[in-house]
Design an enzyme around this catalytic site. Sequence first.
Site, PDB file in Angstrom:
ATOM      1  CE  LYS A  53      -3.790  -2.424   2.286  1.00  0.00           C
ATOM      2  NZ  LYS A  53      -4.402  -2.796   3.577  1.00  0.00           N
ATOM      3  CD  GLN A  97      -3.267  -4.398   6.864  1.00  0.00           C
ATOM      4  OE1 GLN A  97      -3.146  -3.449   6.099  1.00  0.00           O
ATOM      5  NE2 GLN A  97      -3.913  -5.493   6.536  1.00  0.00           N
ATOM      6  CG  ASP A 120      -9.682   0.174   5.171  1.00  0.00           C
ATOM      7  OD1 ASP A 120      -9.409  -0.143   3.991  1.00  0.00           O
ATOM      8  OD2 ASP A 120      -8.973  -0.133   6.145  1.00  0.00           O
TER       9      ASP A 120
END
Length: 299
Positions: A53, A97, A120
Amino acid sequence: MAVTINGKEIAEDVVSKVKASAAELIESTGITPGIAVVIVGEDPASQVYVASKGKKARECGFKSVQHTLAEDTSEEELVALVESLNADPSIHGILVQLPLPKHIDSGRIIQTISPDKDVDGFHFINVGKLGTGELDTAFVPCTPAGSMLLIERVLGRDLSGLNAVVIGRSNIVGKPMFNLLLAHNATVTIAHSRTKDLAGICRNADILVAAVGRPQMVKADWVKPGATVIDVGINRIPAPEKGEGKSRLVGDVDFADAATVAAAITPVPGGVGPMTIAMLMANTLVAAYRSVGKVPPRF
């Protein structure tokens, strides 16, 4: 045989658009899109995801910040870090994460992220916007968003008159996928482990999305002739033909079998996977555009 939907190629197209739009934003406002990724602990898979990422963000011309915290970091310390990122005007997207260590309440951490920086798409406000059709202001979870873009490339944006079946009811994929398909005028069914005659329900689907985590569960006789099949599953299975102890990646769909019936199908790997990180970059770009009151590009 079905047309193979090239997720890698379409993801590269999205990233190219992100790069161009980021450069335009920087030139017109001086604002560089910024993303902060937070990882707690030493989980090897999470380390790989986070590194990829960060690399993609830098490729897009973003400011990319990584916070790597020890396994024993307290929940309060993590909350304080997220709140500091919420207050940082140079950061437009925050990604924590998952999974987090067991002593940390993941739900609390996700809800601490500002909805305006929740790239997200997991905050209740973004979930609620998606559920009520407010797609213009919601952040949509990246995997369903990418899957929807693949469907659009095959069938267009208006899915009126088409039946869609989503196998799987997770908050991360199944439920958002349902809402996206509904917003595009499809008639949608969510199927799951308690569904009676699952194969029969799938055979009615013009669009079939598999997201259950069961390797090669969906066979050709589950697929309506001419259907578009989106395989979200990523499963590792033994591959003795490659040598002792070797394995390979497969989806939730038996690709070779289903491809004899479907009109279009995503492979694993190379289908939905590349789209997920591309849509994360797109969401971060959109957050940066919104932060200065500019209309973001559409993907």
